[in-house]
Every structure is written in structure tokens, then in C-alpha cells.
Design an enzyme around this catalytic site. Structure first.
Site, PDB file in Angstrom:
ATOM      1  N   ARG A 139       0.828  -1.212   0.000  1.00  0.00           N
ATOM      2  CA  ARG A 139       0.000   0.000   0.000  1.00  0.00           C
ATOM      3  C   ARG A 139       0.856   1.253   0.000  1.00  0.00           C
ATOM      4  O   ARG A 139       0.576   2.206  -0.734  1.00  0.00           O
ATOM      5  CB  ARG A 139      -0.965  -0.006   1.197  1.00  0.00           C
ATOM      6  CG  ARG A 139      -2.031  -1.094   1.093  1.00  0.00           C
ATOM      7  CD  ARG A 139      -2.852  -1.226   2.358  1.00  0.00           C
ATOM      8  NE  ARG A 139      -1.965  -1.552   3.472  1.00  0.00           N
ATOM      9  CZ  ARG A 139      -2.332  -1.540   4.745  1.00  0.00           C
ATOM     10  NH1 ARG A 139      -3.549  -1.209   5.085  1.00  0.00           N
ATOM     11  NH2 ARG A 139      -1.477  -1.865   5.691  1.00  0.00           N
ATOM     12  N   ASN A 170      -6.227  -3.154   2.195  1.00  0.00           N
ATOM     13  CA  ASN A 170      -6.132  -4.606   2.320  1.00  0.00           C
ATOM     14  C   ASN A 170      -7.541  -5.169   2.413  1.00  0.00           C
ATOM     15  O   ASN A 170      -8.401  -4.589   3.069  1.00  0.00           O
ATOM     16  CB  ASN A 170      -5.370  -4.999   3.589  1.00  0.00           C
ATOM     17  CG  ASN A 170      -3.877  -4.811   3.470  1.00  0.00           C
ATOM     18  OD1 ASN A 170      -3.341  -4.707   2.370  1.00  0.00           O
ATOM     19  ND2 ASN A 170      -3.194  -4.791   4.596  1.00  0.00           N
TER      20      ASN A 170
END
Length: 97
Positions: free
Chosen positions: A22, A40
């Protein structure tokens, strides 16, 4: 001459959680000049949305599908809901929790 703006949803499969995916995606998105988000999923994938000029969104799609973070192992990338949009829905690229 205005560029066509597009939006695309994505889901990336493989070893993409716990490998700074990320963070690297946020960094890449800012460099490329696209907006959107990443998070996620409960299934061990990462999901999100990218918006911006079509060429920049395509560059980001390539990166998401093939590069990712240094420790990630991308098995496959699904892109869906790709469409032209009249304006951007986001002002930056963020991680959602």
C-alpha cells in the site's frame, strides 16, 4: 486539449499484504499523477480504485499488475468497472482502513 479521465477498480492477488504494497502504491500514484485509494481486503488481496488521465491510469495498471512493492509477489491483477468520468472523485491517493 483536455485529456480523457478514466476510473478503474482493481484487485491484486499474491503476496501483497505485509510487504508495504500500500505504501509503495501510494508513492507510485503520486509520482504518476493519479488519484484514488487502496486497502487490504479480508481475502489477503489489496483492492482499490485509480482515477486520472487514461495514459497515467494505464501506467498505474501496469505497475500494479507487474511491479508492486519490492517484497511483493503478484500472481494476478483484476481490473473492472473501467469507464470515462467527467471529473475526479478524489484529490489525492490514500490508504483506506
Amino acid at each position: 486539449m483536455s485529456q480523457v479521465l478514466v476510473s478503474v477498480d482493481y484487485e491484486i492477488f499474491g503476496r501483497v499484504q505485509g510487504v508495504c504494497f500500500r505504501m509503495y502504491t501510494e508513492e507510485k500514484a503520486r509520482k504518476v499523477g493519479v488519484v484514488g485509494w487502496i486497502r487490504n481486503s479480508r481475502d489477503g488481496t489489496v483492492t482499490g480504485q485509480v482515477q486520472g488521465p487514461e495514459d497515467k491510469v494505464n501506467e498505474m495498471k501496469q505497475w500494479l499488475a507487474k511491479v508492486g512493492s519490492p517484497s511483493s509477489q503478484i500472481e494476478r491483477a483484476n481490473f473492472s468497472n473501467e469507464k470515462e468520468i467527467p471529473k475526479l472523485d478524489f484529490t489525492g491517493f490514500i490508504t483506506r482502513y
